[in-house]
Design a protein around this motif. Structure first.
Motif, PDB file in Angstrom:
ATOM      1  N   CYS A  62       0.798  -1.144   0.007  1.00  0.00           N
ATOM      2  CA  CYS A  62       0.121   0.161  -0.062  1.00  0.00           C
ATOM      3  C   CYS A  62       0.893   1.270  -0.136  1.00  0.00           C
ATOM      4  N   LYS A  63       2.038   1.291   0.693  1.00  0.00           N
ATOM      5  CA  LYS A  63       2.971   2.139   0.816  1.00  0.00           C
ATOM      6  C   LYS A  63       3.346   2.736  -0.596  1.00  0.00           C
ATOM      7  N   ASP A  64       3.764   1.568  -1.105  1.00  0.00           N
ATOM      8  CA  ASP A  64       4.567   1.632  -2.410  1.00  0.00           C
ATOM      9  C   ASP A  64       3.529   2.030  -3.685  1.00  0.00           C
ATOM     10  N   LEU A  65       2.302   1.531  -3.692  1.00  0.00           N
ATOM     11  CA  LEU A  65       1.315   1.973  -4.447  1.00  0.00           C
ATOM     12  C   LEU A  65       0.920   3.254  -4.463  1.00  0.00           C
ATOM     13  N   THR A  66       0.638   3.810  -3.087  1.00  0.00           N
ATOM     14  CA  THR A  66      -0.151   5.146  -2.994  1.00  0.00           C
ATOM     15  C   THR A  66       0.971   6.170  -2.435  1.00  0.00           C
ATOM     16  N   GLY A  67       2.173   5.985  -2.153  1.00  0.00           N
ATOM     17  CA  GLY A  67       3.062   6.785  -1.908  1.00  0.00           C
ATOM     18  C   GLY A  67       2.766   7.577  -0.422  1.00  0.00           C
ATOM     19  N   ILE A  68       1.720   6.895   0.436  1.00  0.00           N
ATOM     20  CA  ILE A  68       1.371   7.421   1.562  1.00  0.00           C
ATOM     21  C   ILE A  68       1.820   6.601   2.709  1.00  0.00           C
ATOM     22  N   ASN A  69       2.431   7.212   3.829  1.00  0.00           N
ATOM     23  CA  ASN A  69       3.186   6.576   5.151  1.00  0.00           C
ATOM     24  C   ASN A  69       2.020   6.566   6.221  1.00  0.00           C
ATOM     25  N   ASP A  70       2.434   5.767   7.162  1.00  0.00           N
ATOM     26  CA  ASP A  70       1.634   5.835   8.565  1.00  0.00           C
ATOM     27  C   ASP A  70       1.803   7.163   9.062  1.00  0.00           C
ATOM     28  N   GLU A  71       2.842   7.913   9.106  1.00  0.00           N
ATOM     29  CA  GLU A  71       2.989   9.136   9.751  1.00  0.00           C
ATOM     30  C   GLU A  71       2.023  10.240   9.060  1.00  0.00           C
ATOM     31  N   ASP A  72       1.664   9.958   7.740  1.00  0.00           N
ATOM     32  CA  ASP A  72       0.700  10.905   6.988  1.00  0.00           C
ATOM     33  C   ASP A  72      -0.730  10.888   7.744  1.00  0.00           C
ATOM     34  N   LEU A  73      -0.970   9.746   8.112  1.00  0.00           N
ATOM     35  CA  LEU A  73      -2.197   9.234   8.649  1.00  0.00           C
ATOM     36  C   LEU A  73      -2.748   9.533  10.104  1.00  0.00           C
ATOM     37  N   VAL A  74      -1.511   9.611  10.894  1.00  0.00           N
ATOM     38  CA  VAL A  74      -1.631   9.482  12.339  1.00  0.00           C
ATOM     39  C   VAL A  74      -2.602  10.850  12.859  1.00  0.00           C
ATOM     40  N   ASN A  75      -2.091  12.087  12.193  1.00  0.00           N
ATOM     41  CA  ASN A  75      -2.603  13.191  12.719  1.00  0.00           C
ATOM     42  C   ASN A  75      -3.535  13.652  11.920  1.00  0.00           C
ATOM     43  N   ALA A  76      -4.045  12.853  10.739  1.00  0.00           N
ATOM     44  CA  ALA A  76      -5.117  13.403   9.803  1.00  0.00           C
ATOM     45  C   ALA A  76      -6.378  13.393  10.460  1.00  0.00           C
ATOM     46  N   HIS A 164      -0.368   8.852  -8.524  1.00  0.00           N
ATOM     47  CA  HIS A 164      -0.880   8.203  -7.046  1.00  0.00           C
ATOM     48  C   HIS A 164      -1.378   9.456  -6.085  1.00  0.00           C
ATOM     49  N   ASN A 165      -1.099  10.461  -6.567  1.00  0.00           N
ATOM     50  CA  ASN A 165      -2.017  11.592  -5.848  1.00  0.00           C
ATOM     51  C   ASN A 165      -3.194  11.936  -6.180  1.00  0.00           C
ATOM     52  N   PRO A 166      -4.192  11.588  -5.507  1.00  0.00           N
ATOM     53  CA  PRO A 166      -5.600  11.728  -6.067  1.00  0.00           C
ATOM     54  C   PRO A 166      -6.090  13.100  -6.430  1.00  0.00           C
ATOM     55  N   MET A 167      -5.084  13.973  -5.977  1.00  0.00           N
ATOM     56  CA  MET A 167      -5.790  15.414  -6.522  1.00  0.00           C
ATOM     57  C   MET A 167      -4.993  15.759  -7.847  1.00  0.00           C
ATOM     58  N   TYR A 168      -3.915  15.035  -8.169  1.00  0.00           N
ATOM     59  CA  TYR A 168      -3.571  15.128  -9.607  1.00  0.00           C
ATOM     60  C   TYR A 168      -4.009  14.178 -10.483  1.00  0.00           C
ATOM     61  N   ASP A 169      -4.802  12.908  -9.990  1.00  0.00           N
ATOM     62  CA  ASP A 169      -5.344  12.099 -10.669  1.00  0.00           C
ATOM     63  C   ASP A 169      -6.915  12.941 -11.136  1.00  0.00           C
ATOM     64  N   ALA A 170      -7.152  13.431 -10.175  1.00  0.00           N
ATOM     65  CA  ALA A 170      -8.256  14.327 -10.546  1.00  0.00           C
ATOM     66  C   ALA A 170      -8.328  15.416 -11.609  1.00  0.00           C
TER      67      ALA A 170
END
Length: 313
Positions: A62-76, A164-170
């Motif tokens: 998931c990290k490799d596919l989306t470029g998202i890390n756990d740290e990005d989500l902790v305080n989201a 894989h940044n959804p804003m740029y996909d949009a």
């Protein structure tokens, strides 16, 4: 329904695993969108991480596919908080038309709004104004579902932004939409290549209609060679799909969104579609009466014969 004043293109990144995960468990972890004002032509952007209810660490896949890390989500913020902010950014559900590239984003929205007990009426307003633009593009341009990147390539465009940044996909989906709407000739030329001429390139606009009528003649002759006056119903059923696939090729010619198809070409395309519609109707009518035998009358074959008699070939 209120007058549409803006378009919103949106995309989700979701939890995922290479070992398999049910879609209802693939919570949204990032929402990206672009908003296009129809009057001012101004483009605005939205991009936020979403903290999922699932607290397990992200898989390496998931990290490799989306470029998202756990740290990005902790305080989201939670989905409900992000979605509330999204609606405030949209600024008016009823005046907005919504798009995404494939229906999976709408399905994700449905599941997560239910999970977070967001009022169903809010989702209904979005759903009523939603278009799966990948489906539109598949029917009118590409013939088969393709990725955003491959759709851009058909127009000789490069992907802009971080993949894989959804804003740029949009945003790139929005670019495809703009090109599709603003360049109907280019879109129809691609359609002819993909649907009818089996990727023959390049297509000369000058003799394109001759090539189309030649292909119509060949298709009509092939179908004619398959046809008989008397059928067993089960044998007739076997022809429905192959003839239907052939007829599908010519629907966009009849639509003539770009205006590049000649009256003769459109007429012969309509003949093929008319024959197919009557063929399906005849089958359904006999099936409803449990008939075992079908007789095709001369008038039903006339549209195909008319194409075969053209002097274009």
């Amino acid at each position: 329904m209120a007058d549409i004043k803006q378009f919103v293109f949106f995309d989700f990144e979701m939890l995922c695993s290479d070992t398999g995960m049910a879609f209802d468990e693939m919570e949204a972890i990032r929402l990206g969108a672009v908003k296009y004002d129809l009057e001012t032509e101004k483009v605005s952007y939205f991009d936020q991480f979403i903290r999922p209810q699932n607290t397990e660490p992200l898989t390496k896949f998931c990290k490799d596919l989306t470029g998202i890390n756990d740290e990005d989500l902790v305080n989201a913020e939670s989905f409900k908080e992000v979605f509330t902010g999204f609606l405030e950014w949209v600024g008016g559900i009823k005046k907005t038309k919504y798009f995404s590239w494939s229906p999976s984003d709408l399905f994700r929205l449905k599941i997560d709004t239910m999970r977070h007990e967001i009022p169903e009426r809010t989702l209904k307003k979005i759903e009523q104004r939603y278009t799966d633009f990948q489906k539109v593009f598949t029917i009118q341009v590409s013939k088969k579902p393709i990725s955003v990147e491959d759709a851009l390539k058909l127009y000789n465009l490069e992907f802009i932004g971080e993949k894989h940044n959804p804003m740029y996909d949009a945003y790139n989906t929005f670019r495809i939409y703009q090109t599709f709407m603003n360049k109907p000739i280019q879109s129809d030329l691609i359609m002819v290549q993909k649907f009818i001429l089996n990727d023959i390139q390049p297509i000369d606009l000058k003799d394109m209609n001759i090539k189309l009528r030649t292909q119509l003649y060949n298709d009509a002759r092939q179908v004619s060679n398959q046809l008989r006056h008397i059928y067993r119903l089960r044998d007739m059923k076997k022809l429905l799909k192959p003839i239907g696939r052939t007829a599908l090729k010519y629907e966009n010619v009849v639509l003539n969104r770009s205006g590049i198809f000649s009256e003769d070409t459109i007429h012969y395309a309509q003949c093929f579609l008319s024959f197919y519609e009557d063929f399906v109707h005849t089958y359904n009518e006999h099936f409803s009466y449990s008939s075992k035998t079908v007789i095709l009358h001369e008038h039903q074959l006339r549209p195909i014969e008319q194409i075969k008699q053209t002097n274009a070939c």
